[in-house]
Design an enzyme around this catalytic site. Structure first.
Site, mmCIF file in Angstrom:
data_model
loop_
_atom_site.group_PDB
_atom_site.id
_atom_site.type_symbol
_atom_site.label_atom_id
_atom_site.label_comp_id
_atom_site.label_asym_id
_atom_site.label_seq_id
_atom_site.Cartn_x
_atom_site.Cartn_y
_atom_site.Cartn_z
ATOM 1 N N GLY A 164 -1.050 9.218 6.484
ATOM 2 C CA GLY A 164 -0.825 7.887 5.961
ATOM 3 C C GLY A 164 0.164 7.923 4.812
ATOM 4 C CB CYS A 165 2.892 5.640 3.796
ATOM 5 S SG CYS A 165 2.046 4.042 3.840
ATOM 6 C CG ASN A 166 -0.510 3.567 0.506
ATOM 7 O OD1 ASN A 166 0.457 3.313 -0.200
ATOM 8 N ND2 ASN A 166 -1.007 2.694 1.355
#
EC number: 1.2.1.38
Length: 369
Positions: A164-166
């Site tokens: 995931g990006c976060n």
């Protein structure tokens, strides 16, 4: 003789993650972009939805259906589907072609704990694939007494779960310093200003220009952010203790791309009581963890990470500072959520899976200004 490029299809190509993966694959010297598959957009001209790809050689004229047999005929498939939608298609593809490389940009195979999956996403847990964050430092084990990196788990693998990006931004900043005991593991906080593309391409009333422009709006507050279990999983794999706890607050800001993860925790008493500067200790730890990483830059003391320099690139910029007066330390991490946060990580994983140089086809220069 030049090797034949690997053919790579993208399922879910009309979304932001899928279209960004297609863009990067188009520029890759050893990959050829194959089918661009979509659900509701099947049969529509690619140029009508992704005009940025129009005119590039090798781009399909129309979006194809999500036909498993057609997709499985490629060397690799990128899944850019909504959470919970990848597992069924992945199972069909693997059954049709056991040698197929599949990298899922969604969450379906990221979590090791079935109970975490059920709590945060709902439904049955599809299983766990190797986690696609190559730079994540791992705690020493019987085979790696000095510690190693997650990339060791990705080389030559057929099935990989993209991060995931976060989660990537927070883990890359906090994992080294929490595992080293420089920041206390309990009560960690991460506030993440994030661009609107992080919410996906689906039309939503609260995402129109008039609602977003000129303001900032928090979401997934009070421990509700779905990336929390993924981040904790990474921190613990890096050597953080089981009691590590974290709250995450994402803040929607009026920019298309980018994440600035501002991660805060209490400076450990050992660091505060030791001779020397605790900021220097944080930066030395981060430099030691990421020194050999081609996509990570740890900034010197006094320089702060920001999003402009990383936009359009696969780069990560990290800064850190300790505040002796408050006893708190802050690590800041800037990434492009669509490149290093999603599609760039996918291509990086494809490189490792297919035996190609890890950096190949991935931009290291941003688009600032």
């Amino acid at each position: 003789m030049t090797a034949k490029p690997f053919s790579v299809a993208v399922a879910g190509a009309s979304g932001y993650a899928g279209s960004e993966a297609a863009r990067l694959i188009l520029g890759h010297p050893n990959m050829r972009l194959g089918a661009l598959a979509a659900h509701s957009s099947a049969g529509q001209p690619v140029s009508s939805i992704l005009p940025q790809l129009a005119g590039a050689p090798g781009v399909a004229e129309t979006f194809s259906t999500m036909d498993p047999q057609m997709l499985a005929a490629h060397d690799a498939v990128v899944l850019g589907l909504p959470h919970g939608a990848s597992a069924t298609l992945a199972g069909q593809l693997i059954a049709l072609n056991p040698d197929l490389v599949v990298v899922d940009a969604g969450a379906d195979f990221r979590l090791e704990s079935p109970s975490d999956w059920q709590r945060w996403y709902g439904g049955d847990h599809a299983g766990t694939w190797p986690y696609g964050l190559p730079e994540l430092p791992l705690a020493p084990d019987s085979a790696h007494q000095g510690g190693h990196k997650q990339r060791d788990e990705l080389v030559g693998r057929k099935h990989i779960a993209g991060p995931g990006c976060n989660a990537s931004s927070v883990a890359l900043g906090l994992a080294p310093v929490v595992a080293a005991g420089l920041i206390e593991p309990e009560g960690l906080s991460a506030v993440l200003p994030v661009g609107t593309s992080g919410a996906g391409r689906k039309a939503k009333a609260d995402m129109i220009f008039a609602e977003v422009n000129g303001g900032a709006k928090p979401y997934s507050t009070g421990g509700a952010h779905r990336h929390i279990p993924e981040i904790l999983q990474s921190l613990r794999r890096a050597g953080a203790p089981w009691q590590t706890s974290l709250t995450v607050t994402a803040v929607l800001v009026p920019m298309s791309r980018g994440i600035l993860a501002v991660c805060t925790g209490r400076t450990s008493q050992s660091s505060l009581g030791a001779p020397g500067d605790p900021t220097a200790a944080l930066l030395a730890c981060l430099n030691d963890a990421h020194a050999e990483e081609p996509f990570i830059t740890v900034l010197p003391a006094g320089q702060m990470a920001s999003t402009h320099p990383v936009i359009g690139s696969n780069m990560v910029r990290i800064s850190a500072v300790a505040d002796p007066a408050s006893g708190m330390s802050t690590v800041m991490v800037a990434i492009d959520n669509l490149v290093k946060g999603t599609a760039g990580a996918v291509v990086q994983c494809l490189n490792l899976a297919l035996g190609l140089p890890e950096t190949q086809g991935l931009p290291r220069v941003g688009l600032a200004p």
